[in-house]
Design an enzyme around this catalytic site. Sequence first.
Site, PDB file in Angstrom:
ATOM      1  N   LYS A  50       0.835  -1.203   0.000  1.00 41.73           N
ATOM      2  CA  LYS A  50       0.000   0.000   0.000  1.00 41.73           C
ATOM      3  C   LYS A  50       0.870   1.252   0.000  1.00 41.73           C
ATOM      4  CE  LYS A  50      -2.369  -2.564  -0.568  1.00 41.73           C
ATOM      5  NZ  LYS A  50      -2.399  -4.023  -0.557  1.00 41.73           N
ATOM      6  N   GLY A 123       9.329 -21.829  16.228  1.00 36.15           N
ATOM      7  CA  GLY A 123       8.566 -22.706  17.114  1.00 36.15           C
ATOM      8  C   GLY A 123       8.278 -24.044  16.454  1.00 36.15           C
ATOM      9  N   ILE A 193      -2.446  -9.635  -6.066  1.00 40.91           N
ATOM     10  CA  ILE A 193      -1.019  -9.283  -6.088  1.00 40.91           C
ATOM     11  C   ILE A 193      -0.598  -8.837  -7.490  1.00 40.91           C
ATOM     12  CG2 ILE A 193       1.333 -10.190  -5.861  1.00 40.91           C
ATOM     13  CD1 ILE A 193       0.428 -11.798  -3.482  1.00 40.91           C
ATOM     14  N   VAL A 246       0.992 -19.875 -19.685  1.00 40.38           N
ATOM     15  CA  VAL A 246       2.428 -19.734 -19.962  1.00 40.38           C
ATOM     16  C   VAL A 246       3.037 -21.134 -19.965  1.00 40.38           C
ATOM     17  CG1 VAL A 246       4.588 -18.719 -19.179  1.00 40.38           C
ATOM     18  CG2 VAL A 246       2.477 -17.463 -18.911  1.00 40.38           C
ATOM     19  N   ALA A 281       2.703 -14.514  -9.569  1.00 40.04           N
ATOM     20  CA  ALA A 281       1.690 -14.157  -8.551  1.00 40.04           C
ATOM     21  C   ALA A 281       0.475 -15.056  -8.756  1.00 40.04           C
ATOM     22  CB  ALA A 281       1.322 -12.685  -8.668  1.00 40.04           C
ATOM     23  N   VAL A 282       0.675 -16.342  -8.523  1.00 36.29           N
ATOM     24  CA  VAL A 282      -0.384 -17.323  -8.806  1.00 36.29           C
ATOM     25  C   VAL A 282      -1.007 -17.880  -7.525  1.00 36.29           C
ATOM     26  CG1 VAL A 282       0.541 -17.971 -11.059  1.00 36.29           C
ATOM     27  CG2 VAL A 282       1.330 -19.187  -9.015  1.00 36.29           C
ATOM     28  N   GLY A 283      -0.959 -17.111  -6.450  1.00 34.47           N
ATOM     29  CA  GLY A 283      -1.581 -17.548  -5.207  1.00 34.47           C
ATOM     30  C   GLY A 283      -0.543 -17.788  -4.126  1.00 34.47           C
ATOM     31  N   HIS A 457     -23.630  15.000   2.134  1.00 31.33           N
ATOM     32  CA  HIS A 457     -23.472  15.492   0.762  1.00 31.33           C
ATOM     33  C   HIS A 457     -22.438  16.607   0.758  1.00 31.33           C
ATOM     34  CE1 HIS A 457     -24.406  16.691  -3.302  1.00 31.33           C
ATOM     35  NE2 HIS A 457     -24.467  17.946  -2.876  1.00 31.33           N
TER      36      HIS A 457
HETATM   37  P1  NAI Z   1      -4.835 -15.068  -6.185  1.00 29.82           P
HETATM   38  O1  NAI Z   1      -5.241 -16.431  -5.866  1.00 29.82           O
HETATM   39  O2  NAI Z   1      -5.637 -13.909  -5.741  1.00 29.82           O
HETATM   40  O3  NAI Z   1      -4.668 -14.910  -7.763  1.00 29.82           O
HETATM   41  C1  NAI Z   1      -3.833 -15.747  -8.507  1.00 29.82           C
HETATM   42  C2  NAI Z   1      -4.213 -15.638  -9.959  1.00 29.82           C
HETATM   43  O4  NAI Z   1      -3.295 -16.397 -10.720  1.00 29.82           O
HETATM   44  C3  NAI Z   1      -5.597 -16.193 -10.259  1.00 29.82           C
HETATM   45  O5  NAI Z   1      -6.274 -15.264 -11.048  1.00 29.82           O
HETATM   46  C4  NAI Z   1      -5.298 -17.485 -10.999  1.00 29.82           C
HETATM   47  O6  NAI Z   1      -6.304 -17.827 -11.920  1.00 29.82           O
HETATM   48  C5  NAI Z   1      -4.001 -17.141 -11.699  1.00 29.82           C
HETATM   49  N1  NAI Z   1      -3.173 -18.280 -12.076  1.00 29.82           N
HETATM   50  C6  NAI Z   1      -2.970 -19.435 -11.406  1.00 29.82           C
HETATM   51  N2  NAI Z   1      -2.111 -20.229 -12.098  1.00 29.82           N
HETATM   52  C7  NAI Z   1      -1.759 -19.547 -13.221  1.00 29.82           C
HETATM   53  C8  NAI Z   1      -0.911 -19.814 -14.316  1.00 29.82           C
HETATM   54  N3  NAI Z   1      -0.236 -20.956 -14.408  1.00 29.82           N
HETATM   55  N4  NAI Z   1      -0.793 -18.885 -15.287  1.00 29.82           N
HETATM   56  C9  NAI Z   1      -1.480 -17.717 -15.217  1.00 29.82           C
HETATM   57  N5  NAI Z   1      -2.293 -17.412 -14.195  1.00 29.82           N
HETATM   58  C10 NAI Z   1      -2.433 -18.308 -13.201  1.00 29.82           C
HETATM   59  O7  NAI Z   1      -3.328 -14.955  -5.667  1.00 29.82           O
HETATM   60  P2  NAI Z   1      -2.328 -13.735  -5.490  1.00 29.82           P
HETATM   61  O8  NAI Z   1      -2.730 -12.542  -6.271  1.00 29.82           O
HETATM   62  O9  NAI Z   1      -0.990 -14.329  -5.730  1.00 29.82           O
HETATM   63  O10 NAI Z   1      -2.507 -13.403  -3.967  1.00 29.82           O
HETATM   64  C11 NAI Z   1      -2.229 -14.396  -2.994  1.00 29.82           C
HETATM   65  C12 NAI Z   1      -3.134 -14.274  -1.807  1.00 29.82           C
HETATM   66  O11 NAI Z   1      -2.890 -13.074  -1.128  1.00 29.82           O
HETATM   67  C13 NAI Z   1      -4.594 -14.304  -2.190  1.00 29.82           C
HETATM   68  O12 NAI Z   1      -5.279 -15.108  -1.273  1.00 29.82           O
HETATM   69  C14 NAI Z   1      -5.015 -12.874  -2.063  1.00 29.82           C
HETATM   70  O13 NAI Z   1      -6.366 -12.755  -1.692  1.00 29.82           O
HETATM   71  C15 NAI Z   1      -4.090 -12.346  -0.980  1.00 29.82           C
HETATM   72  N6  NAI Z   1      -3.836 -10.946  -1.231  1.00 29.82           N
HETATM   73  C16 NAI Z   1      -4.807 -10.059  -0.954  1.00 29.82           C
HETATM   74  C17 NAI Z   1      -4.622  -8.732  -1.234  1.00 29.82           C
HETATM   75  C18 NAI Z   1      -5.719  -7.800  -0.954  1.00 29.82           C
HETATM   76  O14 NAI Z   1      -6.632  -8.149  -0.233  1.00 29.82           O
HETATM   77  N7  NAI Z   1      -5.690  -6.600  -1.509  1.00 29.82           N
HETATM   78  C19 NAI Z   1      -3.400  -8.220  -1.818  1.00 29.82           C
HETATM   79  C20 NAI Z   1      -2.459  -9.247  -2.103  1.00 29.82           C
HETATM   80  C21 NAI Z   1      -2.692 -10.549  -1.804  1.00 29.82           C
END
Ligand code: NAI
Length: 484
Positions: A50, A123, A193, A246, A281-283, A457
């Site tokens: 942020k 731990g 992300i 990819v 950034a795939v989770g 308002h």
């Molecule tokens: P995410 O699960 O939100 O998104 C990962 C994305 O990668 C999905 O759209 C998925 O379909 C895609 N994906 C998966 N495999 C792929 C591939 N081989 N090629 C292309 N795309 C692919 O995970 P993210 O963004 O990495 O975030 C991780 C965690 O952190 C999530 O649970 C998220 O909610 C949390 N987070 C929350 C934030 C917020 O609340 N603002 C900010 C950053 C993270």
Amino acid sequence: MTYDFLVIGSGPGGYVAAIRAAQLGLATALVEKNERFGGTCLNIGCIPSKALLDSSELYARLRGSGGSGGHGPDIRSHGIKVGRLELDLEAMMARKQQVVEKLTSGVGRLLEANGVDTFQGTGRLLGQGAVEVVPEKGSKQTLNSKSIILATGSVPATLPIFPVGEEGFLTSTEALSLTSVPSRLAVIGAGAIGLELGSVWSRLGAEVTVIELLDQILPGMDSEISRRLRSILGRQGLEIVTGTRVLGYEKAGKAKGGILLAAEAKDGKKLEFPADLVLVAVGRKPYTDGLGLAELGVKTEENSGRVPVDERFQTSLAGVYAIGDLIRAPMLAHKAEEEAIAVAELLAGKAGEVNYGTIPSVVYTWPELASVGKSEEALRQEGVQYNKGTFPFRANGRALAMASEDGLVKILADKGSDRLLGVHIVGPWASDLIAEAVAVMEFGGSAEDIARTVHSHPTLTEALREAALDAEGRAIHILSRKTG
Ligand code: NAI
């Protein structure tokens, strides 16, 4: 000494659980292996991202980049002329780090003030009621506690095709600390992300391509809202490619940025993306390494690595509990905090519960996306009859005054009872606006409740009220589809 409540991990789950337990009079200890408290969220997640999002947003506005999209029109439309603009990335990163240090040291002071005993070290469960703490320096020790709460969070998931950690391949951790702006950044995954960090580097001048496997960005979000955000981000210059897998990469010459990604679209079309850096950034996946779960027979799910818990957050081993990213439901800091409070209250003999139906999700792009409850697709799939109301920010006085009129509020309410089922916003400060919807849903309120509540308002909050009025076909500042 035997503690009542011992927490492993000091992220928003762990430190909040420790503070609440101590408030309730439980003898509480907290074990953290890192030098600083706060876990991923405060050190390498929510907070530093942020800080960079806010800094880069200011830069983009002053630069006048972003077209008519999210960053608002050129700053000159406000009657402000900017001379030579310069980016000092080192200073930007230093400010980000100061924010992190302020907050993490604040957590340390809060723990101390609440009488929580803290231990630096890794731990490991030794059995029911015992945890071994191995510090970086010095000798290990064993702590005893009636209850042990695992709150060790998560780490980035990786893809086997990418050597993350090697030069050129990043996770979010490295992408928060680059020392120069890449020319071409490829982001794999259009989740929170990917879109947030993709936005940061695009605003700072990188050419960013986000490659998503599924057909929409932010899969699972209301698709109308997700489509709207995609089009705004596209106008800001973020290239987003969906439905694309990819397949691999090759090291390419300097002219192509150093890395050439090979991908395949759904229709079989072969695609190539040159990049000098690749952000994966795939989770994220639960972090349980070294906790000793397998040795003690604490169950974890085979595929996800998540720790199954019962409704009291107890794992398969009596006296051992787990919260936050380790367990079910979305990996979000505020969800972990709610579970932290619930587990502390339950173990202190009080009632504690989490309403998983009202956990908001926010994506901090500009404009922001925020959502709570069911999407329109989910309601249709469940066969629920609903009323829908929408209101565009371009008809909201405050949004116009801010020059941030892109986006809309969408409200979904039960057709029969008018109970609020979902609220989805893409627009300025959606992250703050969603709080009203969450509160109304928490009370089991209706669209009518929002429509009959006085909203100051001129504020952005009026867009929520107008969307609620529109659900009944009686919006004032747009022509509602229905009247009556
Ligand atoms: P995410 O699960 O939100 O998104 C990962 C994305 O990668 C999905 O759209 C998925 O379909 C895609 N994906 C998966 N495999 C792929 C591939 N081989 N090629 C292309 N795309 C692919 O995970 P993210 O963004 O990495 O975030 C991780 C965690 O952190 C999530 O649970 C998220 O909610 C949390 N987070 C929350 C934030 C917020 O609340 N603002 C900010 C950053 C993270």
